[in-house]
Design an enzyme around this catalytic site. Structure first.
Site, PDB file in Angstrom:
ATOM      1  N   SER A  52      -0.112 -10.020  -0.424  1.00  0.00           N
ATOM      2  CA  SER A  52      -0.236  -8.950  -0.507  1.00  0.00           C
ATOM      3  C   SER A  52       0.707  -7.720   0.823  1.00  0.00           C
ATOM      4  CB  SER A  52      -1.086  -8.275  -1.097  1.00  0.00           C
ATOM      5  OG  SER A  52      -1.966  -8.269  -0.101  1.00  0.00           O
ATOM      6  N   LYS A  75       0.849  -1.162   0.090  1.00  0.00           N
ATOM      7  CA  LYS A  75      -0.030  -0.280  -0.103  1.00  0.00           C
ATOM      8  C   LYS A  75       0.597   1.297  -0.265  1.00  0.00           C
ATOM      9  CE  LYS A  75      -4.688  -0.739   0.512  1.00  0.00           C
ATOM     10  NZ  LYS A  75      -5.339  -0.286  -0.374  1.00  0.00           N
TER      11      LYS A  75
HETATM   12  C1  PLP Z   1      -2.529  -7.020   2.204  1.00  0.00           C
HETATM   13  C2  PLP Z   1      -4.235  -6.381   1.692  1.00  0.00           C
HETATM   14  N1  PLP Z   1      -4.240  -7.108   0.475  1.00  0.00           N
HETATM   15  C3  PLP Z   1      -5.391  -6.986  -0.160  1.00  0.00           C
HETATM   16  C4  PLP Z   1      -5.734  -5.772  -0.825  1.00  0.00           C
HETATM   17  C5  PLP Z   1      -7.247  -5.694  -1.503  1.00  0.00           C
HETATM   18  O1  PLP Z   1      -6.866  -4.282  -2.481  1.00  0.00           O
HETATM   19  P1  PLP Z   1      -7.397  -3.519  -2.729  1.00  0.00           P
HETATM   20  O2  PLP Z   1      -8.771  -3.380  -1.986  1.00  0.00           O
HETATM   21  O3  PLP Z   1      -6.610  -3.097  -3.472  1.00  0.00           O
HETATM   22  O4  PLP Z   1      -8.561  -4.889  -3.643  1.00  0.00           O
HETATM   23  C6  PLP Z   1      -5.681  -5.113   0.564  1.00  0.00           C
HETATM   24  C7  PLP Z   1      -6.340  -3.818   0.827  1.00  0.00           C
HETATM   25  O5  PLP Z   1      -6.722  -3.175   1.940  1.00  0.00           O
HETATM   26  C8  PLP Z   1      -4.620  -5.412   2.104  1.00  0.00           C
HETATM   27  O6  PLP Z   1      -4.227  -4.617   2.814  1.00  0.00           O
END
Ligand code: PLP
Length: 326
Positions: free
Chosen positions: A311, A59
């Site tokens: 992520s 992020k």
């Molecule tokens: C660790 C993580 N992965 C995935 C996501 C999902 O991302 P998006 O809202 O851009 O689809 C988030 C969103 O906060 C996140 O914090």
């Protein structure tokens, strides 16, 4: 910037520009192979280990690109966002790097470690409501009262271009990749990653993963327009979104090949699987792609080169305190 006025996909140049802004302040996170996931699935699996990113998730990337596009006046007045946590940390650190004042509205039940981290990056934290949508209303009010620039957590093309730098790194590090599996909350990450990947290699398949308790993007794509979910049965912040974005919807329906869903419980199992076998700390949203693989939801020919985007790793491990280990 609205989706109507911009040629899609965002060009390679847009992602190159974003990369030049993002890379100096971020880690080039590794692509780790997972022999065990390979054995279980019959694919050649690698994990984009974005929990090692600064702030503990991808992020930070979007705001680093977005802030470069703000006017002098906007920078002087400062920025505001509302977030369950990771977007807050990303905005806060990026603002500190740019020397911009940041205010963050969070739900009152936000994970304490995420609140502390956000304050630690120098942001002012305002706690309000019990779900993102309520914190978001508070943020809108502060935009009106204080003239701050609102930084949306996902529905913003400049932010999306920044998140897409993750895809650019991935395709450069593994040009042969066939399939990339990405979690979906509001859809910002997968929008950036899918466009960056396909700008370089149109044949790459991109698969999105949602909680079946919050399948807003899948339902929107099925309906042909953005739907608001009546109820959300998902506790994983990051995936817990009632209404996906208009821009992210337009991108996903054009550039994402498939969306699969599975219940939170399966995602929690995958978190433990990743911690056990890959020795990586992942939060729920980040474990969703592995959950999809472990549950046979990713269909591809044997031997396919598959990347799971892990992520982020901002999970509240304090919950484990007091357990006895061996
Ligand atoms: C660790 C993580 N992965 C995935 C996501 C999902 O991302 P998006 O809202 O851009 O689809 C988030 C969103 O906060 C996140 O914090």
């Amino acid at each position: 910037v609205s989706v109507e006025t911009v040629e899609l996909p965002l060009s390679r140049d847009v992602f190159e520009t974003a990369f030049a802004r993002v890379a100096p302040h971020t880690h080039r996170t590794p692509l780790l192979s997972s022999r065990m996931l390979g054995q279980l699935t019959g694919f050649d699996v690698r994990l984009k280990a974005e929990m090692f990113q600064r702030t503990g998730s991808y992020k930070i990337r979007g705001p680093l690109n977005k802030f470069a596009e703000l006017t002098e006046d906007e920078r002087r007045r400062g920025v505001i966002c509302s977030s369950a946590g990771n977007h807050a940390q990303g905005v806060a650190l990026a603002a500190q790097i740019y020397g911009i004042k940041a205010v963050v509205a969070m739900a009152e039940n936000a994970t304490p470690s995420k609140v502390a981290a956000t304050r630690g990056y120098g942001a002012e934290v305002v706690l309000h409501g019990s779900i993102w949508d309520e914190a978001n209303e508070k943020a809108q009010q502060l935009v009106r009262e204080r003239g701050l620039t609102y930084i949306h957590p996902f529905d913003d093309l400049q932010l999306i271009a920044g998140q897409g730098t993750l895809g650019l790194e991935l395709i450069r590090d593994w040009p042969d990749v066939d399939v990339v599996v990405v979690p979906i909350g509001g859809g910002g990450l997968i929008s950036g990653v899918s466009m960056a990947l396909k700008a370089h290699k149109p044949s790459v398949r991109v698969i999105g993963v949602e909680s079946s308790g919050a399948p807003g993007m899948r339902d929107s794509v099925r309906a042909g327009s953005v739907v608001t979910l009546d109820r959300v049965d998902c506790v994983i912040d990051g995936l817990r979104v009632k209404r996906v974005g208009q821009t992210t919807f337009e991108v996903v329906r054009r550039f994402v090949d498939e969306i699969v869903t599975l219940p939170d419980e399966k995602i929690f199992d995958a978190m433990l699987w990743v911690m056990n076998h890959a020795k990586l700390v992942v939060e729920g949203a980040a474990a969703a792609p592995v959950a999809a693989l472990l549950n046979g939801l990713v269909a591809a020919p044997a031997g396919s080169k598959v990347v799971c985007v892990l992520s982020g790793g901002n999970v509240n491990l304090d919950q484990l305190r007091g357990l006895r280990w061996n």
